[in-house]
Design an enzyme around this catalytic site. Structure first.
Site, PDB file in Angstrom:
ATOM      1  N   ASP A   6       5.244  -3.782 -40.633  1.00 38.82           N
ATOM      2  CA  ASP A   6       4.810  -5.183 -40.660  1.00 38.82           C
ATOM      3  C   ASP A   6       3.427  -5.222 -40.004  1.00 38.82           C
ATOM      4  O   ASP A   6       3.316  -5.209 -38.770  1.00 38.82           O
ATOM      5  CB  ASP A   6       5.820  -6.040 -39.887  1.00 38.82           C
ATOM      6  CG  ASP A   6       5.279  -7.444 -39.574  1.00 38.82           C
ATOM      7  OD1 ASP A   6       4.345  -7.896 -40.261  1.00 38.82           O
ATOM      8  OD2 ASP A   6       5.826  -8.070 -38.634  1.00 38.82           O
ATOM      9  N   ASN A   9      -1.904  -9.751 -37.986  1.00 39.02           N
ATOM     10  CA  ASN A   9      -3.317  -9.857 -37.615  1.00 39.02           C
ATOM     11  C   ASN A   9      -3.614  -9.420 -36.181  1.00 39.02           C
ATOM     12  O   ASN A   9      -4.775  -9.277 -35.813  1.00 39.02           O
ATOM     13  CB  ASN A   9      -3.813 -11.289 -37.853  1.00 39.02           C
ATOM     14  CG  ASN A   9      -3.997 -11.563 -39.333  1.00 39.02           C
ATOM     15  OD1 ASN A   9      -4.911 -11.039 -39.953  1.00 39.02           O
ATOM     16  ND2 ASN A   9      -3.099 -12.347 -39.918  1.00 39.02           N
ATOM     17  N   ILE A  12       0.591  -3.968 -35.367  1.00 41.02           N
ATOM     18  CA  ILE A  12       1.341  -3.331 -36.453  1.00 41.02           C
ATOM     19  C   ILE A  12       2.708  -2.955 -35.876  1.00 41.02           C
ATOM     20  O   ILE A  12       2.795  -2.201 -34.902  1.00 41.02           O
ATOM     21  CB  ILE A  12       0.596  -2.083 -36.978  1.00 41.02           C
ATOM     22  CG1 ILE A  12      -0.679  -2.530 -37.695  1.00 41.02           C
ATOM     23  CG2 ILE A  12       1.453  -1.288 -37.950  1.00 41.02           C
ATOM     24  CD1 ILE A  12      -1.904  -2.095 -37.011  1.00 41.02           C
ATOM     25  N   GLY A  98       2.145 -15.779 -47.729  1.00 41.44           N
ATOM     26  CA  GLY A  98       2.021 -14.550 -46.945  1.00 41.44           C
ATOM     27  C   GLY A  98       3.277 -13.698 -47.100  1.00 41.44           C
ATOM     28  O   GLY A  98       4.395 -14.205 -46.949  1.00 41.44           O
ATOM     29  N   ASP A 100       4.492 -11.569 -45.233  1.00 37.27           N
ATOM     30  CA  ASP A 100       5.294 -11.516 -44.000  1.00 37.27           C
ATOM     31  C   ASP A 100       6.226 -12.716 -43.901  1.00 37.27           C
ATOM     32  O   ASP A 100       7.354 -12.618 -43.407  1.00 37.27           O
ATOM     33  CB  ASP A 100       4.401 -11.383 -42.763  1.00 37.27           C
ATOM     34  CG  ASP A 100       3.391 -12.522 -42.600  1.00 37.27           C
ATOM     35  OD1 ASP A 100       3.112 -13.258 -43.580  1.00 37.27           O
ATOM     36  OD2 ASP A 100       2.871 -12.683 -41.477  1.00 37.27           O
ATOM     37  N   THR A 124      -0.016 -14.115 -34.383  1.00 36.53           N
ATOM     38  CA  THR A 124      -1.402 -14.591 -34.304  1.00 36.53           C
ATOM     39  C   THR A 124      -1.423 -16.048 -34.743  1.00 36.53           C
ATOM     40  O   THR A 124      -1.968 -16.912 -34.063  1.00 36.53           O
ATOM     41  CB  THR A 124      -2.290 -13.762 -35.248  1.00 36.53           C
ATOM     42  OG1 THR A 124      -2.008 -12.383 -35.062  1.00 36.53           O
ATOM     43  CG2 THR A 124      -3.754 -14.037 -34.988  1.00 36.53           C
ATOM     44  N   THR A 177      -4.526 -27.532 -13.827  1.00 34.87           N
ATOM     45  CA  THR A 177      -5.116 -27.235 -15.136  1.00 34.87           C
ATOM     46  C   THR A 177      -4.352 -26.142 -15.884  1.00 34.87           C
ATOM     47  O   THR A 177      -4.031 -26.296 -17.069  1.00 34.87           O
ATOM     48  CB  THR A 177      -6.591 -26.821 -14.954  1.00 34.87           C
ATOM     49  OG1 THR A 177      -7.265 -27.857 -14.231  1.00 34.87           O
ATOM     50  CG2 THR A 177      -7.285 -26.603 -16.294  1.00 34.87           C
TER      51      THR A 177
HETATM   52  N1  LIG Z   1       2.158  -6.784 -25.836  1.00 36.18           N
HETATM   53  C1  LIG Z   1       1.581  -7.723 -26.599  1.00 36.18           C
HETATM   54  N2  LIG Z   1       0.466  -7.410 -27.292  1.00 36.18           N
HETATM   55  C2  LIG Z   1      -0.123  -8.333 -28.077  1.00 36.18           C
HETATM   56  N3  LIG Z   1       0.330  -9.579 -28.215  1.00 36.18           N
HETATM   57  C3  LIG Z   1       1.415  -9.961 -27.527  1.00 36.18           C
HETATM   58  C4  LIG Z   1       2.097  -9.034 -26.712  1.00 36.18           C
HETATM   59  N4  LIG Z   1       3.157  -9.664 -26.177  1.00 36.18           N
HETATM   60  C5  LIG Z   1       3.136 -10.915 -26.659  1.00 36.18           C
HETATM   61  N5  LIG Z   1       2.079 -11.135 -27.445  1.00 36.18           N
HETATM   62  C6  LIG Z   1       1.808 -12.413 -28.145  1.00 36.18           C
HETATM   63  O1  LIG Z   1       2.215 -12.198 -29.479  1.00 36.18           O
HETATM   64  C7  LIG Z   1       1.165 -12.474 -30.397  1.00 36.18           C
HETATM   65  C8  LIG Z   1       1.138 -11.358 -31.406  1.00 36.18           C
HETATM   66  O2  LIG Z   1       2.430 -11.242 -31.976  1.00 36.18           O
HETATM   67  P1  LIG Z   1       2.710 -10.437 -33.287  1.00 36.18           P
HETATM   68  O3  LIG Z   1       4.050 -10.905 -33.746  1.00 36.18           O
HETATM   69  O4  LIG Z   1       2.520  -8.995 -33.101  1.00 36.18           O
HETATM   70  O5  LIG Z   1       1.542 -11.019 -34.223  1.00 36.18           O
HETATM   71  P2  LIG Z   1       1.010 -10.569 -35.641  1.00 36.18           P
HETATM   72  O6  LIG Z   1       2.228 -10.402 -36.520  1.00 36.18           O
HETATM   73  O7  LIG Z   1       0.144 -11.708 -36.037  1.00 36.18           O
HETATM   74  O8  LIG Z   1       0.250  -9.295 -35.474  1.00 36.18           O
HETATM   75  C9  LIG Z   1      -0.122 -12.553 -29.585  1.00 36.18           C
HETATM   76  O9  LIG Z   1      -0.957 -13.561 -30.109  1.00 36.18           O
HETATM   77  C10 LIG Z   1       0.370 -12.907 -28.202  1.00 36.18           C
HETATM   78  O10 LIG Z   1       0.429 -14.323 -28.068  1.00 36.18           O
HETATM   79  C1  LIG Z   2      -0.140 -17.235 -41.990  1.00 36.23           C
HETATM   80  C2  LIG Z   2      -0.451 -15.765 -41.755  1.00 36.23           C
HETATM   81  C3  LIG Z   2      -1.921 -15.649 -41.357  1.00 36.23           C
HETATM   82  C4  LIG Z   2       0.427 -15.252 -40.598  1.00 36.23           C
HETATM   83  O1  LIG Z   2      -0.047 -14.000 -40.177  1.00 36.23           O
HETATM   84  P1  LIG Z   2       0.290 -13.380 -38.724  1.00 36.23           P
HETATM   85  O2  LIG Z   2       0.181 -14.447 -37.712  1.00 36.23           O
HETATM   86  O3  LIG Z   2       1.728 -12.912 -38.801  1.00 36.23           O
HETATM   87  O4  LIG Z   2      -0.626 -12.249 -38.536  1.00 36.23           O
HETATM   88  C5  LIG Z   2      -0.100 -14.911 -43.034  1.00 36.23           C
HETATM   89  O5  LIG Z   2       1.216 -15.122 -43.409  1.00 36.23           O
HETATM   90  C6  LIG Z   2      -1.015 -15.252 -44.199  1.00 36.23           C
HETATM   91  O6  LIG Z   2      -2.146 -14.804 -44.263  1.00 36.23           O
HETATM   92  N1  LIG Z   2      -0.509 -16.076 -45.161  1.00 36.23           N
HETATM   93  C7  LIG Z   2      -1.208 -16.417 -46.398  1.00 36.23           C
HETATM   94  C8  LIG Z   2      -1.242 -17.882 -46.619  1.00 36.23           C
HETATM   95  C9  LIG Z   2       0.110 -18.545 -46.807  1.00 36.23           C
HETATM   96  O7  LIG Z   2       1.154 -18.022 -46.406  1.00 36.23           O
HETATM   97  O8  LIG Z   2       0.155 -19.650 -47.394  1.00 36.23           O
HETATM   98  K   LIG Z   3       3.227 -15.267 -37.975  1.00 41.86           K
END
Ligand SMILES: Nc1ncnc2c1ncn2[C@@H]1O[C@H](COP(=O)(O)OP(=O)(O)O)[C@@H](O)[C@H]1O
Ligand SMILES: CC(C)(COP(=O)(O)O)[C@@H](O)C(=O)NCCC(=O)O
Ligand SMILES: [K+]
Length: 250
Positions: A6, A9, A12, A98, A100, A124, A177
Site C-alpha cells: 500500500d 503519499n 509505503i 483512489g 487505496d 496524508t 494554543t
Molecule cells: N511513524 C509515523 N510516520 C509517519 N507518519 C505517521 C507515523 N505515525 C503516525 N503518523 C501519521 O500518519 C500519517 C501517515 O499515515 P499513512 O497511513 O502511512 O499515510 P499514507 O497512506 O498517506 O502514506 C501522517 O500524516 C501522520 O499524521
Molecule cells: C485521497 C488520496 C490522496 C488518499 O491518499 P493517502 O492519504 O492515503 O496517501 C488518494 O486516495 C487519491 O489520490 N485518490 C484519487 C481521488 C479520489 O479518490 O477521488
Molecule cells: K487516506
C-alpha cells in the site's frame, strides 16, 4: 509467497502472505517513509516472493522505483474498477476513485460483511467512505489528514506552532494554543467521521491509517467502531483470496 503493498503519499506499507492465507494473516509486515524506500528490498529478500499486488496512489515515479525493487516480475497494479469481489463501485468514473480507497472498502467489507459501513483511512489525506449493506461503494469524503491540517496552520500563520499529534487532548475547551490546535484538528477529523456515519445510517465504522491511533479514541459513536491496522492491505489480500489477481494500471 505474495507481497502486498500500500504505497500512500507519506509511507509505503507492506505485508507478506503465504499462498492460501486468510486476509490479514501475514508472516511479516512493515512500513517505511518515502525517504527510506531503499530499505525495502532487504525486508523482502529470502522470502521467495512469487507475485506482488500493489496499490499506489503516490505517483508514477514511486511506481517505477517500486517496480525495480519488487523481487518478482509478476506484479499486479491494483486499480479501482466498476465491480470487484462482490462490490459495485458507484463512483461516477470508477477509475477516478483512489485505488487505496477501493481496497480499504473491500477490506472493511471482508471484516464486517452485510453491514452499512463507514471506512475512514486517516493518512496524508483522510478519506471517509460509505459502503452499503449489499456491497455498493457509495462514495465519500476527502479532507486533509491530521498531520496536514496541523502543518498548514503552522506554515500559514505567524503565531501558531507545529503541534505533535501524539499529545494528550485535555477534556473541555482548550486554554492554550497547542491544545486549541490539537482540539480543532482532532474535532474536524472525528466530526467528519461522525457526520458520515450519521448520514449513511452506518451500523459499523472502521478507522485505519497512520493517524487512526489519535483520531479513533476521540470518536463518539453509538455504533460498533474499531481501529484496524492496514485496512488497505487487508482489502488487497481479500481480492486474491476471493478472485484471481487483476492486472491493470492504477
Ligand atoms: N511513524 C509515523 N510516520 C509517519 N507518519 C505517521 C507515523 N505515525 C503516525 N503518523 C501519521 O500518519 C500519517 C501517515 O499515515 P499513512 O497511513 O502511512 O499515510 P499514507 O497512506 O498517506 O502514506 C501522517 O500524516 C501522520 O499524521
Ligand atoms: C485521497 C488520496 C490522496 C488518499 O491518499 P493517502 O492519504 O492515503 O496517501 C488518494 O486516495 C487519491 O489520490 N485518490 C484519487 C481521488 C479520489 O479518490 O477521488
Ligand atoms: K487516506
Amino acid at each position: 509467497m505474495l507481497l502486498l503493498i500500500d504505497a500512500g503519499n507519506t509511507r509505503i506499507k507492506w505485508a507478506l502472505a503465504e499462498d492460501g492465507a486468510a486476509p490479514g494473516v501475514w508472516i511479516a509486515s512493515g512500513a517505511v517513509a518515502h525517504a527510506d524506500l531503499n530499505h525495502l528490498p532487504a525486508s523482502w529478500a529470502q522470502h521467495g516472493v512469487k507475485r506482488a499486488l500493489v496499490s499506489n496512489v503516490a505517483g508514477s515515479k514511486l511506481r517505477d522505483q517500486l517496480q525495480l525493487m519488487i523481487p518478482t516480475t509478476a506484479i499486479s497494479w491494483f486499480a479501482s474498477t466498476a465491480q470487484l469481489a462482490g462490490m459495485r463501485n458507484a463512483y461516477r468514473n470508477p477509475s477516478q476513485l483512489g485505488c487505496d480507497r477501493f481496497a480499504a472498502a473491500l477490506g472493511a467489507r471482508a471484516l464486517a460483511p452485510r453491514q452499512a459501513l463507514i471506512v475512514a483511512t486517516c493518512g496524508t489525506a483522510t478519506t471517509i467512505d460509505a459502503v452499503s449493506a449489499d456491497g455498493v461503494f457509495l462514495g465519500g469524503m476527502i479532507l486533509p489528514g491530521l498531520g496536514l491540517m496541523a502543518t498548514s496552520l503552522a506554515r500559514n500563520t505567524a503565531q501558531l506552532p507545529e503541534v505533535a499529534p501524539g499529545a494528550t487532548l485535555p477534556a473541555g475547551f482548550a486554554d492554550n494554543t497547542a491544545d486549541a490546535i490539537l482540539s480543532g484538528c482532532l474535532s474536524a477529523q472525528a466530526g467528519a467521521i461522525e457526520r458520515a456515519c450519521a448520514l449513511h445510517g452506518a451500523t459499523a465504522c472502521i478507522v485505519s491509517g497512520g493517524a487512526a491511533q489519535y483520531i479513533g479514541p476521540v470518536l463518539r459513536l453509538p455504533i460498533d467502531h474499531r481501529i484496524v491496522d492496514n485496512i488497505v492491505l487487508i482489502g488487497l489480500h481479500s481480492t486474491v483470496t476471493s478472485s484471481p489477481l487483476q492486472d491493470s494500471p492504477c
